[in-house]
Write a protein that holds these residues in place. Sequence first.
Motif: not given
Length: 93
Positions: A46-49, A51-54, A56-60, A78-89
């Motif tokens: 959930x912490x990577x979710x 961070x990913x959203x923070x 993404x929102x900064x970019x947007x 990308x990196x946070x999404x990769x972490x989520x995939x690696x951690x089981x998705x």
Amino acid sequence: MDGLKYDQDKPRLDLVPPEAIIAIGHVMTYGAQKYAPDSWRGVEAHRYVAALLRHLMAYQSGESTDVESGYPHLWHVLTNAAFLVALGGDNDG
């Protein structure tokens, strides 16, 4: 002699944009220096979710670069999404 290679059912990693792999490598190198190599594996998904959203929102919102790392927000996404995939998705929160 013609060789055989049965790889039709394997993922085509040659289709992955190298820019994405390099971006993840830069962010992970930064993280390894800031924390420790592979320390990301001990963090709750959930912490990577979050961070990913923070990032993404900064970019947007028009901010292209993360002030702390100096790397683009999309690289962090990308990196946070990769972490989520690696951690089981899965969505274990």
